[in-house]
Scaffold this motif. Structure first.
Motif, PDB file in Angstrom:
ATOM      1  N   PRO A 190      26.921  15.537 -62.139  1.00 57.17           N
ATOM      2  CA  PRO A 190      26.778  15.480 -60.684  1.00 57.17           C
ATOM      3  C   PRO A 190      25.417  14.979 -60.197  1.00 57.17           C
ATOM      4  CG  PRO A 190      26.570  17.744 -61.420  1.00 57.17           C
ATOM      5  CD  PRO A 190      26.926  16.911 -62.634  1.00 57.17           C
ATOM      6  N   LEU A 191      24.479  14.747 -61.086  1.00 56.46           N
ATOM      7  CA  LEU A 191      23.138  14.329 -60.664  1.00 56.46           C
ATOM      8  C   LEU A 191      23.137  13.035 -59.851  1.00 56.46           C
ATOM      9  CD1 LEU A 191      20.168  15.078 -60.721  1.00 56.46           C
ATOM     10  CD2 LEU A 191      19.975  13.811 -62.856  1.00 56.46           C
ATOM     11  N   PRO A 192      23.868  11.990 -60.238  1.00 50.29           N
ATOM     12  CA  PRO A 192      23.900  10.783 -59.405  1.00 50.29           C
ATOM     13  C   PRO A 192      24.481  11.046 -58.013  1.00 50.29           C
ATOM     14  CG  PRO A 192      24.718  10.294 -61.589  1.00 50.29           C
ATOM     15  CD  PRO A 192      24.557  11.781 -61.506  1.00 50.29           C
ATOM     16  N   LEU A 193      25.455  11.932 -57.930  1.00 56.49           N
ATOM     17  CA  LEU A 193      26.035  12.262 -56.626  1.00 56.49           C
ATOM     18  C   LEU A 193      25.024  12.975 -55.733  1.00 56.49           C
ATOM     19  CD1 LEU A 193      29.586  13.417 -57.754  1.00 56.49           C
ATOM     20  CD2 LEU A 193      28.906  11.216 -56.789  1.00 56.49           C
ATOM     21  N   VAL A 194      24.216  13.836 -56.307  1.00 61.05           N
ATOM     22  CA  VAL A 194      23.172  14.510 -55.542  1.00 61.05           C
ATOM     23  C   VAL A 194      22.151  13.495 -55.032  1.00 61.05           C
ATOM     24  CG1 VAL A 194      21.271  16.175 -55.693  1.00 61.05           C
ATOM     25  CG2 VAL A 194      23.473  16.701 -56.747  1.00 61.05           C
ATOM     26  N   THR A 195      21.834  12.508 -55.850  1.00 64.27           N
ATOM     27  CA  THR A 195      20.893  11.461 -55.456  1.00 64.27           C
ATOM     28  C   THR A 195      21.430  10.667 -54.271  1.00 64.27           C
ATOM     29  OG1 THR A 195      20.166  11.277 -57.751  1.00 64.27           O
ATOM     30  CG2 THR A 195      19.605   9.460 -56.269  1.00 64.27           C
ATOM     31  N   VAL A 196      22.683  10.267 -54.344  1.00 60.24           N
ATOM     32  CA  VAL A 196      23.286   9.500 -53.251  1.00 60.24           C
ATOM     33  C   VAL A 196      23.416  10.371 -51.999  1.00 60.24           C
ATOM     34  CG1 VAL A 196      25.382   8.300 -52.513  1.00 60.24           C
ATOM     35  CG2 VAL A 196      24.463   7.923 -54.804  1.00 60.24           C
ATOM     36  N   ALA A 197      23.792  11.628 -52.160  1.00 55.88           N
ATOM     37  CA  ALA A 197      23.901  12.526 -51.007  1.00 55.88           C
ATOM     38  C   ALA A 197      22.543  12.711 -50.329  1.00 55.88           C
ATOM     39  CB  ALA A 197      24.468  13.874 -51.447  1.00 55.88           C
ATOM     40  N   ALA A 198      21.485  12.838 -51.114  1.00 58.77           N
ATOM     41  CA  ALA A 198      20.146  12.973 -50.528  1.00 58.77           C
ATOM     42  C   ALA A 198      19.747  11.704 -49.794  1.00 58.77           C
ATOM     43  CB  ALA A 198      19.130  13.297 -51.621  1.00 58.77           C
ATOM     44  N   ALA A 199      20.119  10.563 -50.321  1.00 55.39           N
ATOM     45  CA  ALA A 199      19.795   9.297 -49.656  1.00 55.39           C
ATOM     46  C   ALA A 199      20.526   9.164 -48.332  1.00 55.39           C
ATOM     47  CB  ALA A 199      20.126   8.128 -50.565  1.00 55.39           C
ATOM     48  N   LEU A 200      21.668   9.809 -48.183  1.00 61.60           N
ATOM     49  CA  LEU A 200      22.423   9.732 -46.940  1.00 61.60           C
ATOM     50  C   LEU A 200      21.817  10.585 -45.827  1.00 61.60           C
ATOM     51  CD1 LEU A 200      26.073   9.580 -48.256  1.00 61.60           C
ATOM     52  CD2 LEU A 200      24.699   7.741 -47.298  1.00 61.60           C
ATOM     53  N   LEU A 201      20.708  11.254 -46.110  1.00 65.96           N
ATOM     54  CA  LEU A 201      20.006  11.972 -45.048  1.00 65.96           C
ATOM     55  C   LEU A 201      19.364  11.009 -44.050  1.00 65.96           C
ATOM     56  CD1 LEU A 201      18.208  14.768 -47.090  1.00 65.96           C
ATOM     57  CD2 LEU A 201      20.116  15.061 -45.533  1.00 65.96           C
TER      58      LEU A 201
END
Length: 106
Positions: free
Chosen positions: A83-94
């Motif tokens: 799930p680490l890449p998903l967390v990265t993309v989710a953080a970028a969507l801030l």
């Protein structure tokens, strides 16, 4: 002053400066993503453009991070890290959220 930043050549230059400063700030700390989104909301001429600028910044940020990981030979490990890449993309969507939120408060 905000109206001057939002129109013409000044507006385009302001967006470019915010992109560069936002990428630099994001490289240091994740709150740079939110700061870039807020600043993009300030320089955006409309709510729609604020969202588009924030989304473009997010895509550039994720691409730059993936490029940095590839440069260091860690991209495959990062992609395979669950799930680490998903967390990265989710953080970028801030960034788009912060941009639209800032523009709505205006």
């Amino acid at each position: 002053m905000r109206d001057a930043l939002r129109s013409g050549r000044t507006g385009e230059a302001a967006v470019g400066v915010v992109f560069v400063v936002g990428l630099a700030a994001s490289a240091v700390h994740w709150t740079g993503i939110v700061a870039a989104g807020v600043l993009l909301g300030v320089v955006a001429p409309s709510v729609r453009r604020a969202f588009v600028f924030g989304l473009e910044f997010s895509l550039v940020l994720v691409a730059a991070f993936a490029g940095w990981m590839a440069w260091h030979g860690a991209l495959a490990a990062w992609v395979g890290a669950g799930p680490l890449p998903l967390v990265t993309v989710a953080a970028a969507l801030l960034a788009p959220v912060a941009a639209v939120g800032t523009r709505l408060l205006d």
